[in-house]
Motif scaffolding. Structure first.
Motif, short mmCIF file in Angstrom:
data_model
loop_
_atom_site.label_atom_id
_atom_site.label_comp_id
_atom_site.label_asym_id
_atom_site.label_seq_id
_atom_site.Cartn_x
_atom_site.Cartn_y
_atom_site.Cartn_z
N ASP A 246 -82.22 43.91 -43.39
CA ASP A 246 -83.10 45.01 -43.80
C ASP A 246 -82.43 46.33 -43.41
O ASP A 246 -82.29 46.63 -42.22
CB ASP A 246 -84.46 44.86 -43.09
CG ASP A 246 -85.47 45.89 -43.58
OD1 ASP A 246 -85.02 46.99 -44.01
OD2 ASP A 246 -86.67 45.62 -43.54
N VAL B 270 -88.29 40.75 -56.12
CA VAL B 270 -88.04 42.15 -56.49
C VAL B 270 -89.15 42.62 -57.43
O VAL B 270 -89.46 41.94 -58.41
CB VAL B 270 -86.66 42.32 -57.15
CG1 VAL B 270 -86.47 43.75 -57.65
CG2 VAL B 270 -85.55 41.95 -56.17
N ARG C 28 -81.30 37.57 -44.16
CA ARG C 28 -81.88 38.81 -44.70
C ARG C 28 -81.46 39.98 -43.82
O ARG C 28 -81.63 39.94 -42.61
CB ARG C 28 -83.40 38.74 -44.69
CG ARG C 28 -83.98 37.83 -45.75
CD ARG C 28 -85.47 37.67 -45.51
NE ARG C 28 -86.04 36.73 -46.43
CZ ARG C 28 -86.50 37.03 -47.65
NH1 ARG C 28 -86.46 38.28 -48.08
NH2 ARG C 28 -87.00 36.10 -48.42
N GLU D 79 -81.97 44.25 -48.23
CA GLU D 79 -83.17 44.93 -48.74
C GLU D 79 -83.39 46.24 -48.01
O GLU D 79 -82.71 46.56 -47.05
CB GLU D 79 -84.40 44.01 -48.63
CG GLU D 79 -84.55 43.29 -47.32
CD GLU D 79 -85.48 42.06 -47.42
OE1 GLU D 79 -86.16 41.87 -48.43
OE2 GLU D 79 -85.51 41.29 -46.45
N LYS E 153 -83.68 44.71 -54.26
CA LYS E 153 -82.93 43.90 -53.29
C LYS E 153 -81.68 43.39 -53.97
O LYS E 153 -81.62 43.30 -55.20
CB LYS E 153 -83.78 42.70 -52.84
CG LYS E 153 -85.12 43.09 -52.22
CD LYS E 153 -85.89 41.89 -51.70
CE LYS E 153 -87.23 42.36 -51.14
NZ LYS E 153 -87.95 41.29 -50.43
#
Lengths: 112, 579
Positions: free
Chosen positions: B8, B40, B6, B107, B52
């Protein structure tokens, strides 16, 4: 009296065949009486196993379909991609012809 | 594959997690769509901080399975407002898989107006400033060259082009192919989502990657061999696609009267020979030089439907010159010169825009008087304006719906705001049901693969009749959702539809890789579950059955030469998703 004819096209590798024969696209052929797709292919010396289906006036037909003077014909070798093979009705028309044995060769061999 | 990454972009933090239990058995579209539905906010703005975007290789990607190198990208679409999975070839997917990366999610969004590059290696992900030279209108060809120079020739690249930087809804994500040309996750504007997150590119270096573990290597090898043979034995995947590419369909659809032309006002043209696959093939052979009749978009592709189309001097103009592009510009917009179309295709790749959406938008713009019919030179200039973007460039780059509204038209060929591709739904009714109901907006690739006993149903299909069409559209969408989850190219269809041994080999490869025992029935169930998840997202985003409709003009404008109209009732259409 106006001459009776059919308008003929060949796609994919059959286009090469048209080129080698010096035929125009479309080829206009005199046709006085109805004839089957097989007979027309034979007349043009197109091997039947090179044809999966034919188009007659925009509709997919089997090779035994009767072609009438005035029709628009296209010979289609096995090789049309996409789900259009189903959507245009190939699977209802190609089952009995020799080209379909090319498509199903492996299965045939396995069974045979 | 054990890493779930992930990134960010709000905090610039990268987290490398274990794959969540729920996603362990998923890949490709199955994974991206489940993730989007889980995480999402369905009502979020696609270009806002709550959207995302997820990149995932397929279940078989990174293995030696033929044609398994597709990458799936999922998000909420800025073009349609629906869930979106868009997939592409190139080298990215196989590298991700070999590095053990199940998925990479981006994201959040930065507050500052700076573009970044995500660099992915075995050591993790770093967020770097994007070099200024690849920003502000730099074309994708040049950008790939610069990124290759900076990061090494062998890296994989996913790129938002100038259109993505401008967050236009036709923006695609371009993936570098083995020759540093591009393959596109084209539809749905996912390049704009990348641009909104200020990610110009992802660069992946798989040095030191362990490769994909195979639970039962011997079984895998055996199944893979059977599968490759099934593909190569079939006249479509073994011969025709390599020779003529997908453009082989121009003459076939034209003959069937289903080649949409001049903004969907007719189904047959008389300049088909100019743009047909047979002509494409002959031109490439004749011109020689850098031209290649066939070419694979990723390592391990045995079908090789792509090609290199050269100019008169033999220098490459464009690769991956597809039927849909050639149809859209050639038939729908009436551009009769294949070279003109090739240069526009190159420009679309360079700017990073979907060649289907752009071509349909161009034809709509012609009807609206913004561009002269059939003028390839004018279209090339207009398309180049998308990169600047001028007001006309922004209009074209916003897709068919926006152009249609700006021009005050009713004949706007879209479903859920996505342009309808190259098969007219009036004379080919089954395709129309898929356009209407797919979770993706009008998309021919949403109904591309078989499931269950569709061939039995398919044997009786008449393109003009309703019989069997609902079952056809349903089965094809289910089969496609499953195959899209494997990382397989949809053209494996031929090897599995017409050859039961091929279909079994596909399942056997998955089983051998993961040490599991899926059956054909399980694969169908996977397809169904993916569609249900996607539909649930769309419903939560505000979509209802009333959105599953073709534009009204199809109901009252007959399409010559067959002069058919679209005549499925709303109740019949809604039956497609009754499973």
């Amino acid at each position: 009296m106006e001459k009776k004819t059919v308008e003929i096209r060949g796609f994919m590798q059959l286009r090469e065949y048209f080129r080698r024969k010096n035929w125009p696209v479309p080829l206009i052929l005199d046709l006085e009486e109805a004839i089957s797709g097989y007979e027309l292919a034979e007349k043009l010396e197109i091997p039947a196993e090179e044809v999966e289906v034919i188009f007659v006036n925009g509709f997919v037909q089997a090779l035994d379909y009767r072609i009438q003077p005035g029709d628009r014909i296209a010979f289609l070798p096995p090789g049309c991609p996409g789900p259009y093979r189903i959507a245009l009705g190939f699977y209802g028309k190609n089952q009995d012809n020799q080209a379909n044995f090319l498509i199903h060769k492996k299965k045939e061999n396995e069974q045979g | 594959m054990n890493k779930f990454i992930r990134v960010d972009m709000t905090t610039k933090k990268v987290e490398i997690q274990e794959v969540p239990e729920k996603y362990v058995g998923l890949g490709g579209r199955g994974l991206t769509s489940n993730f989007v539905n889980d995480e999402v906010k369905p009502t979020c703005h696609p270009l806002g901080k709550n959207n995302k975007i997820i990149f995932a290789p397929g279940m078989l990607s990174g293995t030696s399975a033929p044609n398994s190198g597709r990458i799936s990208v999922g998000s909420k679409s800025p073009l349609t407002g629906t869930i979106k999975e868009s997939n592409a070839g190139g080298t990215f997917s196989q590298k991700m898989a070999k590095m053990g990366i199940k998925a990479l999610v981006i994201e959040g969004m930065p507050a500052e107006d700076e573009f970044y590059i995500l660099k992915i290696t075995m050591d993790g992900v770093t967020i770097e400033e994007a070099p200024k030279e690849i920003l502000g209108g730099c074309g994708n060809y040049k950008a790939i060259e610069l990124l290759n120079n900076k990061y090494g020739e062998k890296v994989g690249i996913a790129l938002a082009g100038p259109a993505g930087e401008h967050r236009l809804p036709t923006a695609n994500i371009s993936f570098k192919d083995p020759d540093s040309n591009m393959r596109s996750a084209g539809r749905g504007g996912l390049g704009a989502v990348l641009g909104s997150k200020k990610v110009k590119a992802l660069v992946i270096d798989d040095t030191g990657a362990p490769g994909v573990p195979i639970a039962e290597p011997e079984k895998f090898r055996e199944a893979s061999k059977v599968f490759a043979k099934a593909l190569l034995d079939h006249p479509v995947s073994g011969q025709a696609l390599a020779a003529y590419g997908t453009d082989v369909l121009v003459n076939i659809l034209n003959e069937a009267g289903g080649l949409p032309a001049i903004n969907f006002t007719k189904g047959r043209i008389d300049w088909n020979e100019n743009i047909a696959g047979e002509t494409l093939n002959a031109t490439i052979k004749e011109r020689g030089g850098e031209g290649k009749v066939s070419h694979g978009c990723h390592a391990g592709c045995v079908i090789r439907c792509s090609q290199w189309y050269p100019d008169k001097q033999g220098k490459l103009i464009t690769s991956g010159f597809e039927y849909e592009t050639i149809w859209g510009l050639g038939a729908d917009a009436g551009i009769k010169d294949l070279d003109d179309i090739a240069y526009i295709d190159r420009a679309m790749d360079d700017i990073g825009i979907d060649s289907i959406e752009t071509a349909v938008a161009v034809a709509t713009a012609m009807e609206g008087g913004l561009l002269p019919w059939g003028d390839g030179k004018a279209v090339l200039e207009a398309v180049k304006e998308v990169a600047i973007p001028t007001p006309l460039g922004r209009l074209i780059g916003s897709g068919t719906t926006v152009v249609g509204k700006a021009c005050g038209l009713f004949r706007v060929p879209v479903v859920k705001d996505q342009g309808i591709p190259a098969y007219d739904p009036r004379p080919i009714k089954g395709i129309g049901l898929t356009y209407a109901t797919t979770t993706m907006g009008a998309d021919h690739t949403a109904g591309y693969c078989i499931s269950g006993n569709i061939l039995k149903v398919g044997g009786n299909i008449d393109p003009l009749k309703k019989d069997g069409q609902i079952e056809y559209a349903r089965a094809m969408q289910i089969g496609t959702a499953a195959v899209d989850s494997t990382g397989m190219c949809l053209f494996v269809y031929f090897g599995i539809a017409d050859n039961p041994a091929g279909y079994q080999a596909l399942i056997d490869m998955i089983n051998a890789q993961y040490g599991i025992n899926l059956t054909a029935n399980d694969v169908d169930e996977l397809g169904k579950s993916v569609l249900k998840v996607e539909r649930a997202f769309n419903k939560a985003a505000g979509f209802t059955n009333a959105h599953d409709r073709l534009p009204e003009f199809f109901e009252y404008e007959p399409c010559p030469p067959h002069n058919e109209v679209w005549d499925f009732t709303p109740e019949e259409i809604d039956e497609v998703y009754n499973f």
